[in-house]
Motif scaffolding. Structure first.
Motif, PDB file in Angstrom:
ATOM      1  N   ASP A   2       0.837   6.706  -6.421  1.00 42.62           N
ATOM      2  CA  ASP A   2       0.239   5.403  -6.763  1.00 42.62           C
ATOM      3  C   ASP A   2       1.180   4.293  -6.340  1.00 42.62           C
ATOM      4  O   ASP A   2       2.379   4.399  -6.531  1.00 42.62           O
ATOM      5  N   TYR A  11       0.817  -1.219   0.000  1.00 37.99           N
ATOM      6  CA  TYR A  11       0.000   0.000   0.000  1.00 37.99           C
ATOM      7  C   TYR A  11       0.849   1.266   0.000  1.00 37.99           C
ATOM      8  O   TYR A  11       0.323   2.389   0.003  1.00 37.99           O
ATOM      9  N   LYS A  27      -7.460   1.699  -3.626  1.00 41.65           N
ATOM     10  CA  LYS A  27      -6.678   1.974  -4.837  1.00 41.65           C
ATOM     11  C   LYS A  27      -7.618   2.392  -5.964  1.00 41.65           C
ATOM     12  O   LYS A  27      -7.363   3.341  -6.692  1.00 41.65           O
TER      13      LYS A  27
END
Ligand code: ARG
Length: 260
Positions: free
Chosen positions: A258, A121, A246
């Motif tokens: 990202d 993450y 996401k």
């Protein structure tokens, strides 16, 4: 008069005992209760600003905490963070004292032997912190230097790779702030840690004459949420949450980049 005093103190003792009992009852939500109102207990090492740290009021806050809170909202689950410290959080996950841990934990092959990790993450890399007048310009320059790290972190491993596993030049301490102190007070020539945390320290301490040194040798590291090995139920839940964050852009909103 004496009797009243005695009664008062007896009352005090009784109320503290019942308070203590109340404390026990509400806390132990890991397992047992079943059903939808389970509260997930999350271990962290809240000494790692800006990722996880204590604010002035003693609340556990930071980027990781925001991510888990967003994830909890997506999944409609309840979360409680507990500040275990770095090394204790690993055993807390193994013993199932907690449901999972979030603490800027890099997913490594070695850790994967003992734990399972969610999908990544966040990503990071090591960064060197030295006094502003230091001659160090690359990792290799630390070869004959004393280097401080937080014990059993990826930074520790990286430094062991350069100086040797049992080198007495490695100053391995319990927390990252302590590792930085070791460098500031002259016990180490450099400190190494995750970039966000080193940069945050420098930003928050503009009067301390420091500089950071990057090196291409440092590999990209991915953070994951850590669960007890084989706990696929929680793992799947967490991965579902991460996928949602996401997809809907909320993860990027929190981290600024990202992660794939
Ligand atoms: N990413 C590094 C590791 O996994 C350091 C993490 C330290 N985290 C903390 N909250 N102290 O080894």
């Amino acid at each position: 008069m004496k009797r009243i005093k005695r009664l008062v103190s007896l009352g005090f003792i009784l109320s503290s005992v019942s308070l203590a009992l109340v404390g026990c009852g509400t806390d132990s939500t890991t397992g047992g209760e079943g059903g939808g109102d389970k509260k997930y207990i999350v271990a962290t090492d809240a000494t790692y600003a800006p990722m996880e740290y204590m604010d002035d009021k003693g609340n556990i806050v930071g980027t990781d905490i925001d991510i888990i809170n967003a994830l909890a909202e997506e999944l409609d689950i309840e979360i409680e963070f507990k500040n275990y410290g770095w090394e204790p959080l690993f055993s807390a996950v193994s013993s199932e004292e907690v449901d999972f841990a979030v603490s800027s934990i890099t997913i490594t092959d070695e850790r994967k032997e003992t734990y399972d990790f969610s999908d990544p993450y966040y990503f990071a890399n090591q960064l060197i912190l030295v006094p502003e007048d230091s001659a160090v310009t690359k990792f290799e320059d630390l070869k004959d230097k004393r280097v401080s790290v937080q014990i059993n972190t990826t930074g520790h491993k990286v430094v062991q790779g350069l100086l040797g596993k049992t080198s007495s030049k490695i100053v391995a301490v319990e927390s990252m702030p302590m590792a930085i102190s070791e460098m500031l007070n002259g016990n180490a020539d450099a400190a190494i840690g995750d970039n966000a945390v080193i940069l945050e320290y420098k930003k928050n301490n503009p009067k301390v004459a420091l500089k950071t040194v990057e090196d291409e040798e440092f590999e990209k590291e991915f953070y994951g949420i850590m669960v007890k090995k084989g706990n696929t139920e929680i793992l799947e839940l967490l991965n579902e949450g991460i996928a949602k964050l996401k997809e809907n852009g909320k993860l990027k909103e929190i981290t600024g980049f990202d992660v794939e």
